[in-house]
Every structure is written in structure tokens, then in C-alpha cells.
Design a protein around this motif. Structure first.
Motif, PDB file in Angstrom:
ATOM      1  N   THR A   1      36.604   1.190  27.050  1.00  0.00           N
ATOM      2  CA  THR A   1      35.489   1.462  28.228  1.00  0.00           C
ATOM      3  C   THR A   1      37.328   1.083  29.388  1.00  0.00           C
ATOM      4  OG1 THR A   1      34.488   0.725  29.787  1.00  0.00           O
ATOM      5  CG2 THR A   1      35.357  -0.443  28.348  1.00  0.00           C
ATOM      6  N   ASN A   2      36.882   1.561  30.425  1.00  0.00           N
ATOM      7  CA  ASN A   2      37.677   1.537  31.288  1.00  0.00           C
ATOM      8  C   ASN A   2      38.186  -0.155  31.311  1.00  0.00           C
ATOM      9  OD1 ASN A   2      37.959   0.573  34.392  1.00  0.00           O
ATOM     10  ND2 ASN A   2      39.311   2.216  34.553  1.00  0.00           N
TER      11      ASN A   2
ATOM     12  N   ILE B   1      36.983  -6.099  32.556  1.00  0.00           N
ATOM     13  CA  ILE B   1      36.510  -7.428  33.209  1.00  0.00           C
ATOM     14  C   ILE B   1      35.549  -7.676  34.426  1.00  0.00           C
ATOM     15  CG2 ILE B   1      38.143  -8.281  34.728  1.00  0.00           C
ATOM     16  CD1 ILE B   1      41.085  -6.922  33.593  1.00  0.00           C
ATOM     17  N   THR B   2      35.873  -6.679  35.094  1.00  0.00           N
ATOM     18  CA  THR B   2      34.503  -6.356  35.636  1.00  0.00           C
ATOM     19  C   THR B   2      33.447  -7.154  35.259  1.00  0.00           C
ATOM     20  OG1 THR B   2      35.290  -5.379  37.761  1.00  0.00           O
ATOM     21  CG2 THR B   2      32.536  -5.740  37.279  1.00  0.00           C
ATOM     22  N   ASP B   3      32.920  -6.531  33.886  1.00  0.00           N
ATOM     23  CA  ASP B   3      31.410  -7.032  33.005  1.00  0.00           C
ATOM     24  C   ASP B   3      31.466  -8.420  32.647  1.00  0.00           C
ATOM     25  OD1 ASP B   3      30.235  -4.286  33.614  1.00  0.00           O
ATOM     26  OD2 ASP B   3      31.245  -3.660  31.655  1.00  0.00           O
TER      27      ASP B   3
ATOM     28  N   ILE C   1      23.786 -11.497  28.526  1.00  0.00           N
ATOM     29  CA  ILE C   1      23.511 -10.458  28.008  1.00  0.00           C
ATOM     30  C   ILE C   1      22.845  -9.824  28.951  1.00  0.00           C
ATOM     31  CG2 ILE C   1      23.778  -8.977  25.992  1.00  0.00           C
ATOM     32  CD1 ILE C   1      24.976 -11.092  24.328  1.00  0.00           C
ATOM     33  N   PHE C   2      21.355 -10.944  28.562  1.00  0.00           N
ATOM     34  CA  PHE C   2      20.129 -10.471  29.143  1.00  0.00           C
ATOM     35  C   PHE C   2      20.791  -9.631  30.745  1.00  0.00           C
ATOM     36  CE2 PHE C   2      17.158 -12.431  25.767  1.00  0.00           C
ATOM     37  CZ  PHE C   2      17.647 -11.470  24.759  1.00  0.00           C
ATOM     38  N   ASN C   3      20.641 -10.772  31.191  1.00  0.00           N
ATOM     39  CA  ASN C   3      21.495 -10.715  32.827  1.00  0.00           C
ATOM     40  C   ASN C   3      22.393  -9.550  33.532  1.00  0.00           C
ATOM     41  OD1 ASN C   3      21.441 -12.107  35.498  1.00  0.00           O
ATOM     42  ND2 ASN C   3      23.884 -12.271  35.594  1.00  0.00           N
ATOM     43  N   SER C   4      22.913  -9.177  32.123  1.00  0.00           N
ATOM     44  CA  SER C   4      23.888  -8.240  32.758  1.00  0.00           C
ATOM     45  C   SER C   4      22.839  -6.611  32.472  1.00  0.00           C
ATOM     46  CB  SER C   4      24.605  -8.211  31.613  1.00  0.00           C
ATOM     47  OG  SER C   4      25.961  -8.755  31.999  1.00  0.00           O
TER      48      SER C   4
ATOM     49  N   ASP D   1      25.398   1.255  27.306  1.00  0.00           N
ATOM     50  CA  ASP D   1      26.452   0.255  28.605  1.00  0.00           C
ATOM     51  C   ASP D   1      26.042  -1.161  27.657  1.00  0.00           C
ATOM     52  OD1 ASP D   1      27.326   1.844  29.902  1.00  0.00           O
ATOM     53  OD2 ASP D   1      24.626   2.564  30.816  1.00  0.00           O
ATOM     54  N   MET D   2      24.531  -1.067  27.340  1.00  0.00           N
ATOM     55  CA  MET D   2      24.144  -2.254  26.226  1.00  0.00           C
ATOM     56  C   MET D   2      25.013  -2.466  25.382  1.00  0.00           C
ATOM     57  SD  MET D   2      21.296  -2.765  23.727  1.00  0.00           S
ATOM     58  CE  MET D   2      22.111  -2.211  22.567  1.00  0.00           C
ATOM     59  N   TYR D   3      25.903  -1.730  24.481  1.00  0.00           N
ATOM     60  CA  TYR D   3      27.033  -2.426  23.621  1.00  0.00           C
ATOM     61  C   TYR D   3      27.629  -3.302  24.281  1.00  0.00           C
ATOM     62  CZ  TYR D   3      24.168  -0.324  20.163  1.00  0.00           C
ATOM     63  OH  TYR D   3      22.545  -0.372  19.133  1.00  0.00           O
ATOM     64  N   THR D   4      28.809  -2.653  25.326  1.00  0.00           N
ATOM     65  CA  THR D   4      29.321  -2.693  26.168  1.00  0.00           C
ATOM     66  C   THR D   4      28.968  -3.991  27.073  1.00  0.00           C
ATOM     67  OG1 THR D   4      30.617  -0.242  26.479  1.00  0.00           O
ATOM     68  CG2 THR D   4      31.019  -2.535  28.261  1.00  0.00           C
TER      69      THR D   4
END
Length: 157
Positions: A50-51, A56-58, A82-85, A100-103
Motif C-alpha cells: 500500500t501507499n 503510516i497513517t493506519d 484493529i476493531f476500532n480501525s 482494507d481489513m487485512y491492511t
């Protein structure tokens, strides 16, 4: 080649190693996935990456969540991050695509690695546990990227 990201987690500076991808401004996100785990190789792009700034933001958002959460950082508070994200993603986009979930799980595993919680085999097993728990928790909003189209998980049951 690895890029080092320093973050402060519960008052301690930790170094997160990000493996640079073969695409400009990208990092490989799947370092902690079990070799037999299906999303190790994404059918759309090969090795998941990913970018760099987005990843880094994640990571930073999960570190912020962990810093604001009472108590120590544990394997279970990592799962909470993870749940929060995922919850934030669903609130914003009204769905959660599996990539997205895996990221988000990948970001959490990078934090765990920097905290030296588990060895490589344990990290891979915990990754699978987190994936299973996250799929179960958010199945109502989860869409699978088949390569041709997005399919709602609940339509497959």
C-alpha cells in the motif's frame, strides 16, 4: 530495504520496520501473514502493498488508540485497535472491503512486532486469529474483492 518509523507507545519510543515495496512510495504490508494464508498473494496486485503514507497513517491511528486506552498494550488491546480501525472505516464508507481489513490487521502486526510480543510463528498464528475475529465481528459490512467484482460476504452464506 526497510524504512524505520519511530512512534511513542505508552511513553516508550518503538521502531517499526516497514519493508519498501517495488512500487514507488509503497510498503509491503503482509510480512506477518502465514505462508498458507490466502491473502498472502493478492490476486490483483501480487504481494500486498500500500501507499507508504497511508500505511503510516493506519499505524499512527492505531498507536493513538492504544495510547488512549487504559492499561498496558497486550495482544487483546491490539485486536481492539484493529476493531476500532474497522469501525471507523465502516462509519466513513458504509462497508469494509477485505483488502482494507487485512491492511488494518497488517498495521497492528507491525506494532506487535515492534513490541516483541511474539516470535514469527506466533505472529502468523495471531494474524490468523485476528483475521477470524475481525471477519466474524464485521461480517455484516464485509465485502470480498474477487478480482472481478466486490461481493458482500453475507451474500455468500
Amino acid at each position: 530495504m526497510y524504512r524505520k518509523l519511530m512512534v511513542t507507545l505508552k511513553g516508550s519510543d518503538i521502531i517499526i520496520n516497514l519493508e519498501e515495496g517495488n512500487v514507488i512510495d509503497s510498503v509491503i504490508t503482509s510480512r506477518f501473514r502465514h505462508p498458507g494464508f490466502l491473502p498472502q498473494q493478492n490476486i490483483l496486485i501480487g504481494i500486498p502493498h500500500t501507499n507508504t503514507q497511508e500505511f503510516i497513517t493506519d499505524i499512527s491511528q492505531q498507536v493513538t488508540f492504544l495510547n488512549e486506552k487504559q492499561g498496558d498494550v497486550t495482544a487483546m488491546t491490539i485486536l481492539d485497535a484493529i476493531f476500532n480501525s474497522c469501525q471507523k472505516h465502516i462509519r466513513q464508507y458504509y462497508r469494509l472491503i477485505d483488502t482494507d481489513m487485512y491492511t488494518y490487521i497488517d498495521a497492528a502486526m507491525h506494532i506487535m512486532d515492534a513490541c516483541h510480543f511474539f516470535n514469527e510463528k506466533q505472529m502468523q498464528e495471531y494474524y490468523q486469529f485476528c483475521a477470524s475475529q475481525t471477519i466474524n465481528r464485521f461480517s455484516y459490512a464485509l465485502w470480498l474483492n474477487t478480482g472481478d467484482e466486490l461481493v458482500k460476504l453475507t451474500d455468500l452464506k
